[in-house]
Design a protein around this motif. Sequence first.
Motif, short mmCIF file in Angstrom:
data_model
loop_
_atom_site.label_atom_id
_atom_site.label_comp_id
_atom_site.label_asym_id
_atom_site.label_seq_id
_atom_site.Cartn_x
_atom_site.Cartn_y
_atom_site.Cartn_z
N TYR A 1 74.61 -20.79 140.07
CA TYR A 1 73.30 -21.40 139.99
C TYR A 1 73.32 -22.66 140.84
CZ TYR A 1 72.76 -18.30 136.01
OH TYR A 1 72.70 -17.18 135.22
N TYR B 1 68.47 -14.27 153.42
CA TYR B 1 69.20 -13.47 152.44
C TYR B 1 70.70 -13.59 152.74
CZ TYR B 1 64.68 -11.58 151.25
OH TYR B 1 63.38 -11.45 150.84
N PHE C 1 70.12 -16.49 143.00
CA PHE C 1 70.82 -15.23 142.77
C PHE C 1 69.82 -14.08 142.63
CE2 PHE C 1 74.14 -12.52 141.26
CZ PHE C 1 73.61 -11.78 140.23
N TYR D 1 71.92 -13.36 147.48
CA TYR D 1 71.11 -14.53 147.16
C TYR D 1 69.95 -14.60 148.16
CZ TYR D 1 74.93 -16.29 144.24
OH TYR D 1 75.90 -16.44 143.26
N LYS D 2 68.85 -15.22 147.70
CA LYS D 2 67.72 -15.44 148.58
C LYS D 2 67.40 -16.93 148.61
CE LYS D 2 62.82 -14.47 149.33
NZ LYS D 2 61.61 -13.77 148.82
N GLN D 3 67.17 -17.44 149.81
CA GLN D 3 66.83 -18.85 149.97
C GLN D 3 65.49 -18.93 150.70
OE1 GLN D 3 69.55 -21.18 152.37
NE2 GLN D 3 68.96 -23.09 151.39
N GLN E 1 77.58 -10.19 145.85
CA GLN E 1 76.36 -10.78 145.32
C GLN E 1 75.39 -11.00 146.47
OE1 GLN E 1 77.36 -14.42 143.28
NE2 GLN E 1 78.61 -13.40 141.75
N THR F 1 77.98 -15.35 138.61
CA THR F 1 76.70 -15.75 139.18
C THR F 1 76.70 -17.26 139.35
OG1 THR F 1 75.57 -13.95 138.06
CG2 THR F 1 74.21 -15.79 138.83
N PRO G 1 69.56 -21.53 147.42
CA PRO G 1 69.87 -20.13 147.16
C PRO G 1 69.63 -19.76 145.71
CG PRO G 1 71.61 -21.16 148.44
CD PRO G 1 70.71 -22.27 147.95
#
Lengths: 113, 111
Positions: A103, B87, B45, B35-37, B33, A101, B43
């Motif tokens: 960050y 996304y 997770f 991600y959303k921004q 994976q 993941t 971004p």
Amino acid sequence: NAGVTQTPKFRVLKTGQSMTLLCAQDMNHEYMYWYRQDPGMGLRLIHYSVGEGTTAKGEVPDGYNVSRLKKQNFLLGLESAAPSQTSVYFCASSYWVAEETQYFGPGTRLLVL
Amino acid sequence: GQQVMQIPQYQHVQEGEDFTTYCNSSTTLSNIQWYKQRPGGHPVFLIQLVKSGEVKKQKRLTFQFGEAKKNSSLHITATQTTDVGTYFCAGHGSNDYKLSFGAGTTVTVRA
């Protein structure tokens, strides 16, 4: 915890000028990454680091250099800025690749005139 | 090299409707994976899928990983204005530190 922080938030450069973008993380992460984001192109990896003192090239490394002298910091340098380097730069970190993941920091918006 | 493609690039949705965005890789992925921004943000997770055929749900969001581990989808039901954003899907190839991102699907919602 602040998570991942980036400085500066915004910068305007003239062609040929140099600058350093700073990324800091307080999560004790081993892996750190620099991405650039351009409209319609998603996130492209510039350089990354798998630990203190190590760096490696990503997808678009030309015109950039990086250093990871301390585990918590990852610096991105532009030696001679070009208009093509106008972009939003994101730093990211992850604990280790098994967790994976990432960050992200809040980003640095760079305009090169 | 590994390429991850997302379609559509833009999705304009009426509030309350459902939609799906798709992600396809040129090679087999070890994981995918999402991600959303949010507009002006960074971004964040959302979720990770690892197993072939895996399906995970987060409230109104359903994520799938294909049987061949080369594609994935995100389905949102009863779209809300809070779903606005871009996304991204991203995947690791085998033995690859690097995460390859798709170009993203930008979602706008009509109230």
